[in-house]
Scaffold this active site. Structure first.
Site, PDB file in Angstrom:
ATOM      1  N   ASP A  45      24.712  39.119 -12.319  1.00 28.77           N
ATOM      2  CA  ASP A  45      25.470  38.356 -13.343  1.00 28.77           C
ATOM      3  C   ASP A  45      26.125  37.159 -12.288  1.00 28.77           C
ATOM      4  O   ASP A  45      25.974  36.956 -11.105  1.00 28.77           O
ATOM      5  CB  ASP A  45      26.850  39.457 -13.335  1.00 28.77           C
ATOM      6  CG  ASP A  45      26.450  40.188 -14.142  1.00 28.77           C
ATOM      7  OD1 ASP A  45      25.543  40.314 -14.876  1.00 28.77           O
ATOM      8  OD2 ASP A  45      27.349  41.059 -14.540  1.00 28.77           O
ATOM      9  N   HIS A  96      27.365  35.558 -20.094  1.00 30.18           N
ATOM     10  CA  HIS A  96      28.461  36.049 -19.669  1.00 30.18           C
ATOM     11  C   HIS A  96      29.723  35.559 -19.554  1.00 30.18           C
ATOM     12  O   HIS A  96      30.578  35.201 -18.586  1.00 30.18           O
ATOM     13  CB  HIS A  96      27.989  36.242 -17.815  1.00 30.18           C
ATOM     14  CG  HIS A  96      28.764  37.360 -17.154  1.00 30.18           C
ATOM     15  ND1 HIS A  96      29.040  38.405 -17.627  1.00 30.18           N
ATOM     16  CD2 HIS A  96      29.201  37.156 -15.929  1.00 30.18           C
ATOM     17  CE1 HIS A  96      29.454  39.294 -16.648  1.00 30.18           C
ATOM     18  NE2 HIS A  96      29.965  38.439 -15.565  1.00 30.18           N
ATOM     19  N   HIS A 100      34.301  32.788 -16.380  1.00 30.16           N
ATOM     20  CA  HIS A 100      34.335  34.368 -15.905  1.00 30.16           C
ATOM     21  C   HIS A 100      35.720  34.768 -16.305  1.00 30.16           C
ATOM     22  O   HIS A 100      36.697  35.389 -15.194  1.00 30.16           O
ATOM     23  CB  HIS A 100      33.935  34.462 -14.617  1.00 30.16           C
ATOM     24  CG  HIS A 100      33.459  35.775 -14.021  1.00 30.16           C
ATOM     25  ND1 HIS A 100      34.513  36.764 -13.805  1.00 30.16           N
ATOM     26  CD2 HIS A 100      32.208  36.245 -14.193  1.00 30.16           C
ATOM     27  CE1 HIS A 100      33.521  37.893 -13.518  1.00 30.16           C
ATOM     28  NE2 HIS A 100      32.505  37.713 -14.082  1.00 30.16           N
ATOM     29  N   HIS A 189      24.684  40.654  -8.287  1.00 24.62           N
ATOM     30  CA  HIS A 189      25.006  39.240  -8.328  1.00 24.62           C
ATOM     31  C   HIS A 189      24.420  38.346  -7.544  1.00 24.62           C
ATOM     32  O   HIS A 189      24.291  38.502  -6.403  1.00 24.62           O
ATOM     33  CB  HIS A 189      26.502  39.367  -7.857  1.00 24.62           C
ATOM     34  CG  HIS A 189      27.289  40.182  -8.845  1.00 24.62           C
ATOM     35  ND1 HIS A 189      27.643  41.723  -8.559  1.00 24.62           N
ATOM     36  CD2 HIS A 189      28.459  39.906  -9.816  1.00 24.62           C
ATOM     37  CE1 HIS A 189      28.365  42.237  -9.477  1.00 24.62           C
ATOM     38  NE2 HIS A 189      28.931  41.240 -10.280  1.00 24.62           N
TER      39      HIS A 189
END
Length: 492
Positions: A45, A96, A100, A189
């Site tokens: 991510d 995603h 964010h 990540h």
């Protein structure tokens, strides 16, 4: 003002909190875990990152592994060459959001715009649109189910806190090794610039992942993209053959044995669900100014006006809309602890009966000091009804059909799944008969529990109907047979 708070709380609950919880617990409209014999999915991510993503791609290439990258749109736009490389090397690209931000704090139209913008960025670079979506922090809202029908929402089975540098590569490796098995979807990540992350944390991720890739090869595992994992899982489901190694053993166990087997086992996923649930409960307590009863370990309350249909109570009394009631709420943290430390529904049922009985004197005394306590006409709670409530002086009534009844039913079913050691099985087996009921006790009945001479043992004066069933109710609190037919009946 209270009506506005109620509307706001219900809106947040059904817009954001419950959809996220339903997705986590039931896997509704999301993919979380695969059914495979030798495949593991690595997902990454927050990238791409100009420093760590190239190193990650080099690592995966050396080991012949494929990954899935859920990219942040603005990062993809700044690093188009990395998006192109991810695509060219056979990895899967997913969305995603463009920035964010959690979907809880964005309107449905804003979420949709974020996704479309990111999709457009990826399409310009690779020539094709992504098919997979992971919302930041795995949090969906109710409109995501409808608006994102063309995308597969992907969550995960295991996350490891690799966004924090202080975890360190060794501890991160141990956490990952513990979860390394077929069907797992790892969340990692490759970028550390998002809120709450450490800039250089991906260095630890790369170090730990290299060892995991070596371990996986020795075990004969393949590291595949989420598309292949989903395909393998769908084939396994069509064949109807369970993959998990423990399936045979567990199928021969009774519900209560399974409950006992899981009583002390709380995985990271359930910990996350429970943490979200308790956070929601704290917000509810603050918004509606709940006050503790006694030491506050099991019950809280508030004084409010009743707003339902007229109810005929004992002693020729009638509870009418506008009358003040003392509304009882169970402390869910203690209920969860109770469920996790009990081996069967019998133990939970007995403890709940006893705690309710022990708390009634405190509830009665609370009326003397509560604001508007002198105006309270009845004690009120909502429960997945259980036999034996009349032994304490309660009367039970069906909730009027409508939005509140429907929402309460969903809330209580999810609550049972979260806190009950065999909650999933109980909802599946007894779901049709599990309907919320109102538990109501008249003021006079409640005050009869305030006898200081023996507050824990005395019983209130009962109606003839209650006396007729007294022995049966008392036996219910002492025998397994009665409790096994009893829904646990949490007051919430």
């Amino acid at each position: 003002m209270e009506i506005i708070l109620w509307i706001g709380f219900y809106f947040l609950t059904f817009y954001a909190f419950l959809p996220a919880l339903v997705s986590r617990i039931f896997g509704f409209r999301v993919f979380m875990k695969g059914q495979s014999k030798s495949e593991v999915s690595l997902t990454f991510d927050d990238g791409p990152d100009p420093v760590y993503t190239p190193k990650l791609l080099d690592l995966l290439k050396r080991h012949g592994a494929k990954g899935t990258f859920f990219v942040v749109g603005e990062n993809a736009e700044r690093n188009p060459e990395l998006i192109a490389r991810i695509h060219e090397e056979g990895h899967i690209l997913g969305i995603h959001n463009y920035v964010h931000h959690t979907n809880w704090l964005m309107r449905p139209r804003t979420v949709k715009r974020q996704i479309h913008r990111t999709s457009d960025v990826i399409k310009r670079i690779t020539g094709s649109r992504p098919m997979y979506y992971r919302p930041p922090w795995g949090i969906v809202n109710v409109f995501d189910y409808a608006n994102l029908g063309y995308l597969q929402i992907v969550l995960w089975t295991s996350l490891f806190g690799d966004w924090r540098k202080k975890v360190g590569a060794d501890k991160l490796y141990k956490r990952m090794k513990q979860k390394l098995r077929p069907g797992e979807v790892f969340l990692l990540h490759d970028c550390g610039i998002t809120f709450g992350a450490d800039r250089d944390a991906p260095a630890n991720t790369l170090s730990a992942l290299e060892r995991i890739l070596d371990d996986g090869r020795e075990l004969g595992y393949r590291f595949v993209g989420i598309d292949e994992m989903i395909t393998i899982t769908e084939r396994a489901k069509k064949k109807g053959k369970p993959i998990e190694r423990t399936a045979t053993r567990r199928s021969s166990m009774s519900n209560d044995e399974q409950a006992g087997d899981n009583a002390h086992k709380v995985g990271p996923l359930k910990k996350l669900v429970v943490s979200l649930w308790m956070l929601y409960e704290k917000g509810f307590h603050i918004a509606f100014r709940l006050r503790p009863i006694g030491e506050g370990h099991f019950f809280n309350y508030r004084i409010r006006r009743y707003s339902g249909p007229p109810l005929d109570l004992q002693g020729d009394q009638t509870l009418r809309s506008g009358d003040r009631i003392m509304e009882i709420h169970f402390e869910n943290q203690m209920l969860f602890d109770l469920g996790m430390n009990s081996k069967s529904t019998l133990q939970i049922g007995i403890r709940i009966i006893r705690e309710m009985q022990n708390a009634l004197p405190d509830m009665a005394r609370e009326l003397a000091k509560a604001p508007h306590g002198d105006e309270v006409k009845a004690l009120y709670g909502v429960s997945m009804i259980h036999r034996g409530a009349d032994s304490l002086g309660y009367e039970t009534f069906e909730l009027p059909r409508g939005l509140f009844s429907w929402m309460t039913n969903i809330y209580l079913r999810i609550l049972i799944r979260v806190i009950h050691p065999a909650g999933n099985q109980r909802v599946r087996d007894k779901g049709d008969s599990m309907n919320p009921r109102m538990l109501i006790m008249t003021r006079e009945m409640l005050l009869s529990w305030a006898d200081e001479s023996s507050p824990r043992k005395r019983r209130p004066v009962r109606s003839a109907k209650a006396n007729a069933g007294k022995q049966q109710a008392e036996n219910a609190a002492e025998t397994a047979a009665d409790f096994e037919e009893t829904t646990i009946g949490e007051l919430v």
